[in-house]
Write a protein that holds these residues in place. Structure first.
Motif, mmCIF file in Angstrom:
data_model
loop_
_atom_site.group_PDB
_atom_site.id
_atom_site.type_symbol
_atom_site.label_atom_id
_atom_site.label_comp_id
_atom_site.label_asym_id
_atom_site.label_seq_id
_atom_site.Cartn_x
_atom_site.Cartn_y
_atom_site.Cartn_z
ATOM 1 N N LEU C 414 0.828 -1.210 0.000
ATOM 2 C CA LEU C 414 0.000 0.000 0.000
ATOM 3 C C LEU C 414 0.860 1.257 0.000
ATOM 4 O O LEU C 414 0.588 2.219 -0.714
ATOM 5 C CB LEU C 414 -0.922 0.008 1.213
ATOM 6 N N GLU C 417 2.502 1.700 -3.472
ATOM 7 C CA GLU C 417 1.690 1.857 -4.687
ATOM 8 C C GLU C 417 1.785 3.245 -5.334
ATOM 9 O O GLU C 417 1.933 3.342 -6.546
ATOM 10 C CB GLU C 417 0.232 1.470 -4.392
ATOM 11 N N PRO C 418 1.743 4.351 -4.557
ATOM 12 C CA PRO C 418 1.852 5.669 -5.217
ATOM 13 C C PRO C 418 3.174 5.813 -5.962
ATOM 14 O O PRO C 418 3.232 6.442 -7.021
ATOM 15 C CB PRO C 418 1.783 6.659 -4.042
ATOM 16 N N ARG C 420 4.888 3.252 -7.207
ATOM 17 C CA ARG C 420 4.816 2.334 -8.339
ATOM 18 C C ARG C 420 4.164 3.038 -9.536
ATOM 19 O O ARG C 420 4.601 2.876 -10.674
ATOM 20 C CB ARG C 420 3.987 1.116 -7.922
ATOM 21 N N VAL C 421 3.129 3.822 -9.237
ATOM 22 C CA VAL C 421 2.459 4.564 -10.295
ATOM 23 C C VAL C 421 3.440 5.531 -10.952
ATOM 24 O O VAL C 421 3.418 5.741 -12.157
ATOM 25 C CB VAL C 421 1.262 5.348 -9.728
#
Lengths: 319, 271, 555
Positions: C414, C417-418, C420-421
């Motif tokens: 979690l 994820e930001p 990863r984007v």
């Protein structure tokens, strides 16, 4: 009332779509109907003649309009397979006519059995605090739901017919001969249809009641000084019955479907048997009408159930 | 893997697991080897009652029923598996897209779904069969089509439930692409619900297949089928009740095993 | 009158209430204060005889006058309890929506109490119900009688609950968080009603709440509960001025206080108050609301302009500018037949946020504050007017930490994820996640855990970490602490303030609770019915609120 109007429009649209879908489905059948009736040896002239007779030379839309117009006027078309005499084709309406009551009565008896048995059973189950009863009913209903209806039919014949000799398998009594005898015979296939549905409905009602028992308003009722019985029957039952109404509506469709299969097991001359034999012999006009008829019945039942639900549940009807 | 720590064994799981395992093993073994040939007939051994040689007895042609049950089980399970895989895949795709995006596509799909749902499932499969003809492939195709709407419905309602959850909004704000939100963020959250509905679907497919084969419009000989066996056996209820019982009870055990397993998983994931 | 002696209750081996003793005398209002899980509700339910079947009373007893209602080691006498329930003691619950039977007319539900305990029938019973409806301030009692719960507002439903509790004039009324689910203005009315009833009927009241301030305004005696025990008992004055127990002290310090803050620009404040003078009528004049709103908006635009000039002078960069923003919301059931209606939820919002600034946004549920934030975040494209971002898009901290973290993923996933984007490499991602865990006060073992293994406060920390991991300049926090217990609230507020200083953040801080907003904000906007009706420097707004509505919020 506004809702009723809306639903009525949506009902008509659904019926229309189902009729179109059914019609189209039978237009894309691989293989030529004419060849399948006359065989490959027939002359081209004879084929063209039959094509015209069956109305197959006209455009699809016109054929649909003719077909549906006929259906609405009560002309259901003619069978490819059966004929009245050498020169007269068999109207589908006549073919279905005396088979319809058999299926309808069968479904009705099954439905009555389901409602009369499953609802008290579900309430008893939810109310009981006996661990044994809970486990017993849990196992029984799981088991009952796993038995396919045709196997149940076979078991009913074996147990009630062959072992207990309560009826003679294969000795169907027409309702023309004796209505009581007719109903007496139908009880057994109805039991075969009903058993899994009774199990399902009882489980569903029990779970609905247990779910309601966890709601806050139950605690409020107890805080007023209500006894357990009063909470159960005065408050919980009505709320738990709401989803059960919808559930039973869905069951009805399955009961109709179940009767198609069970008629075969008990050799009952209903529309289910006619449907199966017509599919086997590729008698499409008959199949088409039967499918349309059953679908209409089912959709109409859904509509009625939905309306009933609206009337009974103040959360929805009050809007 | 982590989940195993939470997965407490319950009675449902054990009973369902054992029944399902036995059925799967019988089906798999049956595709390669059976105790007797399923086609060799023997007038001498006609209607032999269950014994050590033929644990389920023999049929009207003197064939070993147990061997035929193994074959039939294989057919039935293969049909069931292919149907739920095909219908499930379409269901996830369509349900995810319509549930997440909504709009007129959703509206149209739902109307189609409603229309299909208007038919009882066996009736619809009968229509498809009567249009396409009988046989194993067509049974699989027919049932797949029939089962798609129910999967679409389940997946769609899960996506509708989850699409407005804050974690989805959170992903949007991070700038995660729509497809990634659909299949990486949301999909794992519906798998437990979906796997249970796969099991229910599998059972329904088995019941439908055997029902159609019983009616003689499903799987056709030479493919073995439990439903067809049962309809053959029905004529010999007086003389050889074990014939019908063997085929019927096998279906019941198979269906019951899977539904107990589903119930067990549901109870585990709820706790 | 009622005595509880040495009461202990446990649920399947887990103790919920431990050796609790107290007594209730006629006419007194006792407030039980505690956080969730402190055992306050279990105590009340035990007293009412409403314990779940899994619960067991391990020690002690409950006596009502001379009757023993409940005693450890004795089987529960349901018949006896039923005689007391509803007639001599009654209860008001927290959720007025779910606490009433949805398929039964509310009049009938109240009347059921009469059926159970009195001989009153038919018209007589109905009359009695109508008169009690009048007493609890339900207008049109005839209509209310015939209504189903869903047809009534939250406040009305709670009045029905109170009527039900009051109808037989019981000696004891237990109210379990009766106002928590209601809006601030309705809360005040319900509290006033309870007070009035107590005065008129002279019944005893047991008031259960998590809100120390609320207990203070209502109760004559406060009991503080923690981990199933009563840690302190006293009058409100004693508890507030001279708390003895450490937990009580912590609880009091965690309650948002209006500390004096340093004001930096008195001249600026004066300008602002003059700019929007004479607009108290928004509340009172329903008919002309639209035009008054326009007037307010125009005035606030001037205020905003002045603030802007000030900030530019100070060298602060503008981060967000919202000009003349109307936000709409599509209604309708999304069917082919049901026409879609556009409903306006935000009306003419106009403000800017500057670097390093915390702008507070206060309003009750449904006032449009969440719709405003969703428009700024780009989640709702259905708006007119302008939203200009001068930095990257803002990040967000959500209200409910139970739904804002994807339950299927690990904390590490979690947090990453930001990144990863943004296509950050794997090792860098992991390092950033570990650093963030340290920053939000969690150790490295949390990397592999799932949200379901975390408490609400820990989840909210993760939610903050997730918002901040891309090092944004601007973060919107929508009710970030209102789902949390008071002590946890204070910790999260501290964390947010520290991270703001450390990372140079700007916040748009949204809450229904003006006291929480006060703690953190430099400026505050007050929103009502979709319009920002008042805006000003925090101190100025607190000491000199212009709108009636703001005054109610501050009360």
């Amino acid at each position: 009332m506004k809702y009723f109007g809306k639903k009525l429009v949506s009902l008509i649209i659904t019926l229309f779509m189902v009729s179109v879908a059914t019609f189209i489905a039978f237009q894309i059948i691989p293989g030529d109907v004419v060849t399948s009736i006359l065989g490959t040896e027939a002359t081209e002239e004879r084929e063209a003649q039959l094509r015209e007779e069956l109305g197959l030379d006209k455009p699809v839309v016109e054929r649909y309009v003719n077909w549906m117009g006929g259906v609405l006027k009560g002309d259901l078309g003619t069978s490819y397979r059966y004929s009245k005499s050498m020169n007269e084709m068999m109207p589908v309406a006549e073919l279905i006519g005396d088979k319809l009551p058999v299926t309808l009565w069968l479904a009705a008896i099954a439905l009555v059995l389901i409602i009369v048995i499953s609802i008290p059973l579900g309430v008893l189950w939810a109310h009981s605090s006996s661990k044994f009863l809970d486990a017993f009913l849990g196992v029984m209903t799981q088991g009952a739901m796993a038995v396919p209806s045709f196997f149940l039919g076979v078991l009913v014949i074996y147990i009630f017919g062959i072992v207990m000799k309560m009826f003679t398998p294969g000795s169907y009594i027409s309702y023309h001969t004796s209505f009581a005898g007719f109903l007496g015979y139908l009880i057994f296939p109805a039991i075969a249809i009903a058993i899994p549905k009774i199990a399902m409905t009882a489980r569903f009602l029990r779970n609905a009641m247990l779910g309601e028992l966890k709601q806050d308003y139950v605690r409020t009722a107890y805080s007023k000084g209500c006894s357990k019985n009063r909470v159960m029957y005065g408050h919980v039952l009505k709320n738990a019955m709401m989803p059960v109404i919808t559930f039973v509506g869905m069951i009805i469709a399955e009961v109709v479907a179940g009767s198609i299969v069970v008629e075969q097991v008990f050799s009952l001359p209903g529309i289910g048997r006619l449907l199966i034999s017509s599919i086997s012999t590729r008698d499409f006009p008959v199949v088409e009408i039967l499918v349309l008829y059953i679908a209409f019945v089912v959709i109409f039942v859904y509509f009625i159930v939905d309306m009933l639900y609206r009337v009974l549940d103040p959360r929805i009807s009050g809007r | 893997m982590k989940r195993k720590h939470h997965l407490k064994l319950n009675k449902y799981l054990v009973a369902g697991g054992i029944m399902t395992a036995v059925m799967v093993i019988l089906a798999i073994v049956g595709t390669f080897w059976t105790p007797y040939s399923t086609t060799t007939m023997s007038a001498a051994e006609k209607f032999a009652a269950p014994s050590l040689h033929h644990i389920m007895g023999t049929d009207n042609f003197g064939r070993d029923i147990f061997s035929r049950v193994m074959k039939g089980l294989g057919t039935t399970m293969m049909v069931g598996t292919l149907v739920v895989v095909a219908a499930g895949a379409v269901g996830i795709l369509v349900g995810a897209l319509t549930g997440f995006f909504g709009g007129w596509i959703d509206e149209v799909m739902m109307r189609i779904n409603d229309a299909i749902n208007g038919f009882p499932s066996i009736l619809l499969s009968l229509v498809v069969i009567s249009v396409l003809g009988m046989g194993r492939q067509n049974v699989i195709l027919a049932l797949s089509i029939v089962f798609i709407p129910s999967f679409v419905r389940i997946v769609r309602s899960e996506y509708i439930r989850l699409r407005d959850m804050e974690f989805v909004n959170s992903a949007r704000i991070m700038g995660v692409s729509k497809m990634r939100i659909l299949f990486v963020h949301i999909l794992p959250n519906i798998l437990s619900v979906f796997s249970i509905s796969m099991m229910i679907g599998f059972n329904n497919a088995i019941l439908a297949e055997s029902g159609m084969s019983y009616l003689g419009i499903g799987v056709q000989p030479p493919d073995a089928s439990l439903g067809k066996m049962l309809s053959d056996a029905q004529g010999y209820m007086f003389t050889a009740p074990w014939y019908a019982l063997s085929a019927g009870v096998t279906i019941v055990v198979l269906v019951l095993g899977i539904s107990l397993l589903g119930e067990g998983i549901r109870r585990c994931s709820n706790d | 009158m009622i005595k509880i002696e040495d009461l202990s209750v446990s649920f399947q081996g887990r103790t919920a209430v431990e050796h609790v003793s107290f007594s209730i005398e006629p006419g007194e209002i006792i407030g039980i204060v505690g956080e969730s899980g402190s055992g306050k509700s279990v105590t009340a339910l035990t007293l009412m005889g409403l314990l779940a079947e899994q619960a067991s009373v391990d020690s002690g007893r409950v006596t009502f006058d001379d009757t023993v209602l409940l005693e450890a080691g004795r089987s529960i006498d349901k018949r006896l309890l039923q005689k007391f329930q509803g007639s001599r003691m009654s209860m008001v619950f927290q959720e007025p929506m779910t606490s009433l039977n949805p398929t039964m007319k509310v009049g009938k539900q109240v009347e059921e109490v009469l059926q159970l305990h009195t001989e009153l029938k038919g018209e007589e019973a109905r009359k009695k119900v109508l008169s009690i409806f009048d007493e609890v301030g339900l207008k049109n009692s005839d209509m209310v009688y015939e209504s189903y719960p869903h047809q009534l507002s939250g406040g009305m439903r709670q009045r029905v609950m109170i009527a039900m509790a009051l109808i037989l004039e019981p000696e004891l009324i237990i109210a379990d968080e009766p106002t928590t689910a209601l809006d601030v203005t309705i809360q005040a009315q319900i509290i006033a009603l309870l007070k009035e009833i107590n005065k008129r009927h002279h019944n005893a009241m047991l008031f259960i709440t998590h809100d120390l301030n609320l207990a203070k305004t209502l109760a004559s005696k406060i009991m503080v509960m923690h981990h199933g025990q009563i840690v302190e008992t006293g009058t409100p004055e004693e508890i507030f001025t001279n708390p003895q127990d450490d937990y009580t002290k912590m609880l009091i310090s965690a309650v948002p206080q209006r500390k004096k803050r340093t004001c930096n620009n008195a001249a600026q404040r004066n300008q602002k108050s003059s700019a929007a003078k004479g607009l108290k009528s928004f509340e009172e004049d329903e008919d002309n609301r639209k035009s008054i709103a326009e007037q307010i908006i125009e005035n606030l635009q001037n205020v905003e302009k002045e603030h802007q000039e000030q900030c530019v002078q100070n060298g602060s960069r503008e981060i967000l500018r919202v000009s003349d923003l109307d936000v709409f919301y599509k209604e309708g059931n999304n069917s082919l037949f049901g026409g879609k209606k556009k409903k306006q939820v935000v009306n003419g919002a106009d403000f800017s946020i500057y670097e390093g600034e915390v702008l507070g946004l206060v309003g009750e549920s449904g006032c449009g504050k969440t719709s405003l934030s969703r428009a700024i975040l780009g989640l709702n494209q259905n708006y007119s007017g302008q939203i200009q971002h001068f930095t990257e898009r803002p990040q967000m901290i959500f209200q409910d930490p139970y739904s804002s973290l994807n339950p299927a993923k690990t904390i590490g996933w979690l947090l990453e994820e930001p990144l990863r984007v943004q296509k950050v490499g794997k090792d860098d991602r992991k390092q950033a996640a570990m650093e963030m865990l340290a920053k939000i006060g969690l150790d490295e073992t949390y990397y592999r855990r799932k949200p379901s293994e975390l408490s609400g406060g820990q989840r909210q920390r993760i939610s903050i970490g997730q918002a901040l991991i891309t090092r944004p300049h601007f973060v919107i926090a929508d009710e970030p602490v209102s789902a949390l217990d008071v002590t946890i609230q204070a910790q999260i507020m501290d964390l947010m303030m520290n991270l703001k200083e450390e990372m140079g953040l700007s916040y748009l801080f949204i809450s229904h609770d003006i006291n929480i907003v006060y703690q953190i904000s430099d400026r505050i906007m007050v929103m009502k019915d979709g319009t920002i009706i008042e805006m000003g420097e925090t101190e100025e707004l607190f000491s000199n609120p212009r709108e009636e509505y703001t005054k109610i919020l501050l009360a």
